[in-house]
Design a protein around this motif. Sequence first.
Motif, mmCIF file in Angstrom:
data_model
loop_
_atom_site.group_PDB
_atom_site.id
_atom_site.type_symbol
_atom_site.label_atom_id
_atom_site.label_comp_id
_atom_site.label_asym_id
_atom_site.label_seq_id
_atom_site.Cartn_x
_atom_site.Cartn_y
_atom_site.Cartn_z
ATOM 1 N N TYR A 230 52.485 42.200 47.174
ATOM 2 C CA TYR A 230 52.673 42.418 45.738
ATOM 3 C C TYR A 230 51.932 43.662 45.250
ATOM 4 N N GLU A 231 51.335 44.429 46.154
ATOM 5 C CA GLU A 231 50.578 45.603 45.719
ATOM 6 C C GLU A 231 51.475 46.583 44.966
ATOM 7 N N GLY A 232 50.937 47.113 43.864
ATOM 8 C CA GLY A 232 51.683 48.053 43.041
ATOM 9 C C GLY A 232 52.701 47.401 42.126
ATOM 10 N N ARG A 233 52.612 46.087 41.930
ATOM 11 C CA ARG A 233 53.658 45.378 41.181
ATOM 12 C C ARG A 233 53.299 45.097 39.724
ATOM 13 N N PHE A 234 52.038 44.857 39.404
ATOM 14 C CA PHE A 234 51.690 44.226 38.136
ATOM 15 C C PHE A 234 51.307 45.227 37.051
ATOM 16 N N ASP A 235 51.774 44.934 35.844
ATOM 17 C CA ASP A 235 51.385 45.720 34.670
ATOM 18 C C ASP A 235 49.910 45.514 34.351
ATOM 19 N N LEU A 236 49.449 44.289 34.576
ATOM 20 C CA LEU A 236 48.075 43.925 34.244
ATOM 21 C C LEU A 236 47.514 43.036 35.340
ATOM 22 N N VAL A 237 46.279 43.321 35.742
ATOM 23 C CA VAL A 237 45.564 42.469 36.682
ATOM 24 C C VAL A 237 44.223 42.101 36.052
ATOM 25 N N VAL A 238 43.955 40.802 35.939
ATOM 26 C CA VAL A 238 42.685 40.313 35.401
ATOM 27 C C VAL A 238 41.898 39.722 36.557
ATOM 28 N N GLU A 239 40.808 40.378 36.910
ATOM 29 C CA GLU A 239 39.961 39.947 38.025
ATOM 30 C C GLU A 239 38.849 39.049 37.490
ATOM 31 N N THR A 240 38.675 37.863 38.087
ATOM 32 C CA THR A 240 37.684 36.904 37.590
ATOM 33 C C THR A 240 36.768 36.370 38.684
ATOM 34 N N ALA A 241 36.932 36.826 39.921
ATOM 35 C CA ALA A 241 36.250 36.192 41.048
ATOM 36 C C ALA A 241 34.874 36.783 41.337
ATOM 37 N N GLY A 242 34.720 38.092 41.188
ATOM 38 C CA GLY A 242 33.449 38.721 41.514
ATOM 39 C C GLY A 242 33.128 38.720 42.994
ATOM 40 N N ALA A 243 34.131 38.555 43.851
ATOM 41 C CA ALA A 243 33.920 38.590 45.296
ATOM 42 C C ALA A 243 33.809 40.046 45.761
ATOM 43 N N PRO A 244 33.246 40.294 46.947
ATOM 44 C CA PRO A 244 33.005 41.676 47.372
ATOM 45 C C PRO A 244 34.236 42.566 47.384
ATOM 46 N N CYS A 251 42.800 46.586 41.865
ATOM 47 C CA CYS A 251 43.364 47.897 41.551
ATOM 48 C C CYS A 251 44.605 48.179 42.394
ATOM 49 N N ARG A 252 44.608 47.705 43.627
ATOM 50 C CA ARG A 252 45.792 47.915 44.476
ATOM 51 C C ARG A 252 46.979 47.085 44.009
ATOM 52 N N LEU A 253 46.718 45.976 43.344
ATOM 53 C CA LEU A 253 47.814 45.134 42.845
ATOM 54 C C LEU A 253 48.498 45.737 41.625
ATOM 55 N N ALA A 254 47.792 46.580 40.896
ATOM 56 C CA ALA A 254 48.346 47.143 39.663
ATOM 57 C C ALA A 254 49.378 48.221 39.961
ATOM 58 N N ARG A 255 50.396 48.274 39.133
ATOM 59 C CA ARG A 255 51.400 49.337 39.262
ATOM 60 C C ARG A 255 50.795 50.666 38.816
ATOM 61 N N ARG A 256 51.491 51.765 39.077
ATOM 62 C CA ARG A 256 51.052 53.055 38.562
ATOM 63 C C ARG A 256 51.071 53.013 37.040
ATOM 64 N N GLY A 257 49.989 53.451 36.441
ATOM 65 C CA GLY A 257 49.881 53.387 34.988
ATOM 66 C C GLY A 257 49.499 52.014 34.469
ATOM 67 N N GLY A 258 49.148 51.088 35.382
ATOM 68 C CA GLY A 258 48.816 49.727 34.979
ATOM 69 C C GLY A 258 47.372 49.589 34.500
ATOM 70 N N ARG A 259 47.021 48.359 34.201
ATOM 71 C CA ARG A 259 45.708 48.077 33.625
ATOM 72 C C ARG A 259 45.011 47.017 34.464
ATOM 73 N N VAL A 260 43.692 47.174 34.627
ATOM 74 C CA VAL A 260 42.876 46.230 35.379
ATOM 75 C C VAL A 260 41.661 45.890 34.538
ATOM 76 N N VAL A 261 41.363 44.601 34.418
ATOM 77 C CA VAL A 261 40.166 44.149 33.708
ATOM 78 C C VAL A 261 39.301 43.385 34.689
ATOM 79 N N LEU A 262 38.073 43.864 34.903
ATOM 80 C CA LEU A 262 37.135 43.243 35.832
ATOM 81 C C LEU A 262 36.196 42.333 35.056
ATOM 82 N N THR A 263 36.254 41.044 35.369
ATOM 83 C CA THR A 263 35.477 40.039 34.647
ATOM 84 C C THR A 263 34.399 39.409 35.523
#
Length: 347
Positions: A230-244, A251-263
Amino acid sequence: MGAEEARVSSRAIIIDRPGAHRLVERETPRPRSGEVLVRVAAAGICASDREVYDGHRDAAYVRYPVVPGHEWAGIVEAVGEDVDPGLVGRKTVAEGFRACGVCRRCRYGETSLCTAGYAETGFTEPGGFAEHLTVPARLLHLLPADADLRAAALLEPAAVSTAAVRAAEVRPGERIAVVGAGTLGLLATQLLAAYSPAELVVIDPRTERAAQAEPFGATAALAPGAASSYEGRFDLVVETAGAPSTAAASCRLARRGGRVVLTGMFTPGAEGIDPVHLSLSQLTVRSIFGAPSAAWTDAVRAFGTGLLRPAPLVTHALPLERFADAIALVGGGDPKTGKVLLVPQAP
């Protein structure tokens, strides 16, 4: 009821130093001017509480000895001077950050980034692993009279998830991924589902945990290996795990021009985000530290309307006497363990 009428004794868990705790009987705290005394109904344990107990929390963000517990809900039992006595008897939660309210960041509304110095309930100030605690009245968020206080104890992580969703600037019909099916991830899933996404995929190596997201509106639950396609597929990725690896993977899951929120709260040594990928993909990356007042307001409102349903996330509720058992459950690795609560009981 005034402060002088409060109970004369109250129990609390005190962590004196990493790995050493006591259940103590103490004088009931008295609210000072501008404060309220809250009788705690339930308090949640999260990974940061485990870090405090194990001694893995950054020394700048904890002060021993401490009564831990930053996720809690209860009922106002007494008020100090200059506080509305009508608050007595009200169900409530409260913001954890003791923001000054006057620095530039606070005046801008970013109360979780207060520059006056770090102070937070349960880390540097006495928290909710106790029968009572005092908090500034200005930090209260009042709940409906029929609120489930055990569920409401999850409003602190819910406020963090709400902060992430606010930062994400979600639009209806988007393809969204949530990385991590812990408390933050499952609460974020509930909020994101309200935007009617075209896809809402939850990714977690614990398949049983990820599957729990589907009743909350997720369209699919995947293990990280399966998510690689699914890499490069998502408009938005919300990260909640805090794993290494999850910041870079998100960031790899987000499409070009997409958004990532690190929680998630990352530890030193986590895999870095590839700057070449970041620039060529023109990603927008935001990070979340705690929750500002506005996110608390939105979370409490969503809880009151039933949009947020934290109760199904709770799997254990133990008395103060079983604090050692409760803290062992958190981070113990059992995928069937969800949110663990301490439920103070009078002796």
